[in-house]
Scaffold this motif. Structure first.
Motif, PDB file in Angstrom:
ATOM      1  N   PRO A 151      44.991  56.633  43.985  1.00 17.82           N
ATOM      2  CA  PRO A 151      46.008  55.569  44.063  1.00 17.82           C
ATOM      3  C   PRO A 151      47.042  55.699  42.958  1.00 17.82           C
ATOM      4  CG  PRO A 151      43.867  54.666  43.416  1.00 17.82           C
ATOM      5  CD  PRO A 151      43.683  56.122  43.655  1.00 17.82           C
ATOM      6  N   LYS A 152      48.259  55.249  43.268  1.00 16.39           N
ATOM      7  CA  LYS A 152      49.346  55.339  42.294  1.00 16.39           C
ATOM      8  C   LYS A 152      49.788  53.973  41.777  1.00 16.39           C
ATOM      9  CE  LYS A 152      51.083  59.742  43.859  1.00 16.39           C
ATOM     10  NZ  LYS A 152      49.916  60.421  43.463  1.00 16.39           N
ATOM     11  N   VAL A 153      49.536  52.918  42.561  1.00 12.16           N
ATOM     12  CA  VAL A 153      49.946  51.563  42.192  1.00 12.16           C
ATOM     13  C   VAL A 153      48.709  50.671  42.163  1.00 12.16           C
ATOM     14  CG1 VAL A 153      51.305  49.554  42.887  1.00 12.16           C
ATOM     15  CG2 VAL A 153      52.231  51.841  43.198  1.00 12.16           C
ATOM     16  N   PHE A 154      48.621  49.834  41.133  1.00  9.11           N
ATOM     17  CA  PHE A 154      47.504  48.917  40.977  1.00  9.11           C
ATOM     18  C   PHE A 154      48.070  47.497  40.884  1.00  9.11           C
ATOM     19  CE2 PHE A 154      46.283  53.016  39.456  1.00  9.11           C
ATOM     20  CZ  PHE A 154      44.983  53.181  39.910  1.00  9.11           C
ATOM     21  N   ILE A 155      47.715  46.676  41.850  1.00  8.54           N
ATOM     22  CA  ILE A 155      48.226  45.310  41.926  1.00  8.54           C
ATOM     23  C   ILE A 155      47.138  44.365  41.435  1.00  8.54           C
ATOM     24  CG2 ILE A 155      49.201  43.540  43.432  1.00  8.54           C
ATOM     25  CD1 ILE A 155      49.763  45.962  45.430  1.00  8.54           C
ATOM     26  N   ASP A 156      47.381  43.732  40.303  1.00  2.00           N
ATOM     27  CA  ASP A 156      46.416  42.782  39.747  1.00  2.00           C
ATOM     28  C   ASP A 156      46.660  41.415  40.364  1.00  2.00           C
ATOM     29  OD1 ASP A 156      45.708  44.877  38.079  1.00  2.00           O
ATOM     30  OD2 ASP A 156      46.809  44.090  36.354  1.00  2.00           O
ATOM     31  N   MET A 157      45.610  40.829  40.909  1.00  2.00           N
ATOM     32  CA  MET A 157      45.681  39.477  41.446  1.00  2.00           C
ATOM     33  C   MET A 157      44.864  38.595  40.507  1.00  2.00           C
ATOM     34  SD  MET A 157      45.042  40.530  45.417  1.00  2.00           S
ATOM     35  CE  MET A 157      45.251  38.892  46.068  1.00  2.00           C
ATOM     36  N   LEU A 158      45.540  37.697  39.810  1.00  2.00           N
ATOM     37  CA  LEU A 158      44.875  36.848  38.821  1.00  2.00           C
ATOM     38  C   LEU A 158      44.314  35.623  39.541  1.00  2.00           C
ATOM     39  CD1 LEU A 158      47.614  37.180  36.069  1.00  2.00           C
ATOM     40  CD2 LEU A 158      45.661  38.657  36.497  1.00  2.00           C
ATOM     41  N   LEU A 159      43.039  35.710  39.939  1.00  2.00           N
ATOM     42  CA  LEU A 159      42.408  34.668  40.731  1.00  2.00           C
ATOM     43  C   LEU A 159      42.005  33.453  39.906  1.00  2.00           C
ATOM     44  CD1 LEU A 159      40.155  36.984  42.908  1.00  2.00           C
ATOM     45  CD2 LEU A 159      42.419  36.090  43.453  1.00  2.00           C
ATOM     46  N   GLY A 160      41.805  33.645  38.636  1.00  2.00           N
ATOM     47  CA  GLY A 160      41.419  32.558  37.740  1.00  2.00           C
ATOM     48  C   GLY A 160      41.399  33.079  36.319  1.00  2.00           C
ATOM     49  N   PRO A 161      41.091  32.227  35.357  1.00  2.00           N
ATOM     50  CA  PRO A 161      41.110  32.678  33.963  1.00  2.00           C
ATOM     51  C   PRO A 161      40.076  33.770  33.667  1.00  2.00           C
ATOM     52  CG  PRO A 161      40.298  30.418  34.130  1.00  2.00           C
ATOM     53  CD  PRO A 161      40.747  30.821  35.490  1.00  2.00           C
ATOM     54  N   ASP A 162      39.007  33.823  34.458  1.00  2.40           N
ATOM     55  CA  ASP A 162      37.950  34.809  34.230  1.00  2.40           C
ATOM     56  C   ASP A 162      37.697  35.686  35.448  1.00  2.40           C
ATOM     57  OD1 ASP A 162      37.635  33.631  31.740  1.00  2.40           O
ATOM     58  OD2 ASP A 162      35.976  32.364  32.371  1.00  2.40           O
ATOM     59  N   GLU A 163      38.690  35.799  36.332  1.00  6.89           N
ATOM     60  CA  GLU A 163      38.483  36.551  37.564  1.00  6.89           C
ATOM     61  C   GLU A 163      39.760  37.283  37.966  1.00  6.89           C
ATOM     62  OE1 GLU A 163      36.607  35.754  41.995  1.00  6.89           O
ATOM     63  OE2 GLU A 163      37.198  34.045  40.760  1.00  6.89           O
ATOM     64  N   VAL A 164      39.626  38.599  38.178  1.00  2.57           N
ATOM     65  CA  VAL A 164      40.765  39.435  38.573  1.00  2.57           C
ATOM     66  C   VAL A 164      40.342  40.324  39.721  1.00  2.57           C
ATOM     67  CG1 VAL A 164      42.368  41.250  37.819  1.00  2.57           C
ATOM     68  CG2 VAL A 164      41.670  39.475  36.212  1.00  2.57           C
ATOM     69  N   ARG A 165      41.243  40.465  40.678  1.00  2.00           N
ATOM     70  CA  ARG A 165      41.043  41.406  41.789  1.00  2.00           C
ATOM     71  C   ARG A 165      42.164  42.427  41.674  1.00  2.00           C
ATOM     72  NH1 ARG A 165      42.247  40.492  48.005  1.00  2.00           N
ATOM     73  NH2 ARG A 165      41.039  42.210  48.860  1.00  2.00           N
ATOM     74  N   VAL A 166      41.820  43.703  41.694  1.00  2.00           N
ATOM     75  CA  VAL A 166      42.815  44.768  41.593  1.00  2.00           C
ATOM     76  C   VAL A 166      42.831  45.530  42.915  1.00  2.00           C
ATOM     77  CG1 VAL A 166      43.585  46.807  40.322  1.00  2.00           C
ATOM     78  CG2 VAL A 166      42.376  44.984  39.104  1.00  2.00           C
ATOM     79  N   VAL A 167      43.998  45.592  43.526  1.00  2.00           N
ATOM     80  CA  VAL A 167      44.170  46.280  44.800  1.00  2.00           C
ATOM     81  C   VAL A 167      45.013  47.521  44.565  1.00  2.00           C
ATOM     82  CG1 VAL A 167      45.088  46.110  47.137  1.00  2.00           C
ATOM     83  CG2 VAL A 167      44.045  44.104  46.079  1.00  2.00           C
ATOM     84  N   ALA A 168      44.500  48.667  45.014  1.00  2.00           N
ATOM     85  CA  ALA A 168      45.224  49.931  44.867  1.00  2.00           C
ATOM     86  C   ALA A 168      45.406  50.536  46.260  1.00  2.00           C
ATOM     87  CB  ALA A 168      44.446  50.881  43.962  1.00  2.00           C
ATOM     88  N   PRO A 169      46.583  50.322  46.881  1.00  2.00           N
ATOM     89  CA  PRO A 169      46.839  50.894  48.207  1.00  2.00           C
ATOM     90  C   PRO A 169      46.790  52.422  48.153  1.00  2.00           C
ATOM     91  CG  PRO A 169      48.505  49.248  47.629  1.00  2.00           C
ATOM     92  CD  PRO A 169      47.712  49.527  46.393  1.00  2.00           C
ATOM     93  N   ILE A 170      46.210  52.993  49.182  1.00  2.20           N
ATOM     94  CA  ILE A 170      46.109  54.453  49.254  1.00  2.20           C
ATOM     95  C   ILE A 170      47.241  54.983  50.125  1.00  2.20           C
ATOM     96  CG2 ILE A 170      44.681  56.408  49.985  1.00  2.20           C
ATOM     97  CD1 ILE A 170      43.549  54.861  47.577  1.00  2.20           C
ATOM     98  N   VAL A 171      48.045  55.855  49.570  1.00  2.00           N
ATOM     99  CA  VAL A 171      49.129  56.488  50.319  1.00  2.00           C
ATOM    100  C   VAL A 171      48.569  57.753  50.938  1.00  2.00           C
ATOM    101  CG1 VAL A 171      51.425  57.500  50.166  1.00  2.00           C
ATOM    102  CG2 VAL A 171      50.827  55.554  48.721  1.00  2.00           C
ATOM    103  N   LYS A 172      48.784  57.908  52.225  1.00  2.00           N
ATOM    104  CA  LYS A 172      48.227  59.073  52.933  1.00  2.00           C
ATOM    105  C   LYS A 172      49.115  60.266  52.819  1.00  2.00           C
ATOM    106  CE  LYS A 172      45.637  56.115  55.802  1.00  2.00           C
ATOM    107  NZ  LYS A 172      44.397  56.119  56.232  1.00  2.00           N
TER     108      LYS A 172
END
Length: 172
Positions: A151-172
């Motif tokens: 992956p080349k891009v990492f999108i941090d989703m700040l779900l709460g003060p103690d919780e993060v989801r990181v999404v990295a789309p895969i380019v084909k």
């Protein structure tokens, strides 16, 4: 006798430190998997400058204020260039999903198509949260182990003060 008391006190402090570290989520695993995600369309503020610039704080404050008014929204950050120190240039995008921002004039847009993504979920206090580089390295290794492009891009989703989801789309 005095050495035993000092040694016992030091062991107590070390045990207390480990207990607090664990309680704050310091030993929590980074959970990584592959998911099919919907398109991510974001509206927000793009910042390029040094971390000490007050404009970055203003960007986070502006988007945080909009998030607090938009029930169900999640603050997203994308660090295109992470600073190594206080005087290094950074490039970051701070935004919300398009559907939560009615007036988009003056804002930037970032869009990522639906598709396969490597997704990491981290639950830990911000003081013991793993570093962004550690998370990225684990996600990149996971992608390669599963036969996906790095992956080349990492999108941090700040779900709460103690919780993060990181999404990295895969380019084909």
């Amino acid at each position: 006798m005095k050495k035993w008391i000092i040694g016992g006190y030091l062991l107590f402090l070390i045990a207390l430190g480990f207990y607090q570290f664990d309680r704050m989520g310091g030993f929590n695993e980074i959970v990584i998997d592959i998911q099919e995600i919907e398109a991510i369309d974001l509206t927000g503020i793009y910042f390029k400058g040094v971390p000490e610039d007050e404009a970055i704080g203003l960007a986070f404050q502006t988007m945080g204020d909009l998030q607090s008014k938009a029930s169900g929204s999640t603050l997203h950050t994308i660090y295109f260039v992470e600073p190594a120190g206080k005087r290094d240039t950074m490039e970051v995008f701070v935004g919300l999903e398009d559907r939560f921002i009615l007036e988009s004039e003056g804002f930037s847009k970032q869009s990522f198509p639906a598709g396969t993504s490597v997704v990491a979920h981290i639950e830990a206090n911000r003081f013991v949260m793993p570093s962004p580089n550690k998370i990225k390295q684990k996600m990149e290794a996971f992608a390669l182990e599963n036969g996906l492009n790095k992956p080349k891009v990492f999108i941090d989703m700040l779900l709460g003060p103690d919780e993060v989801r990181v999404v990295a789309p895969i380019v084909k």
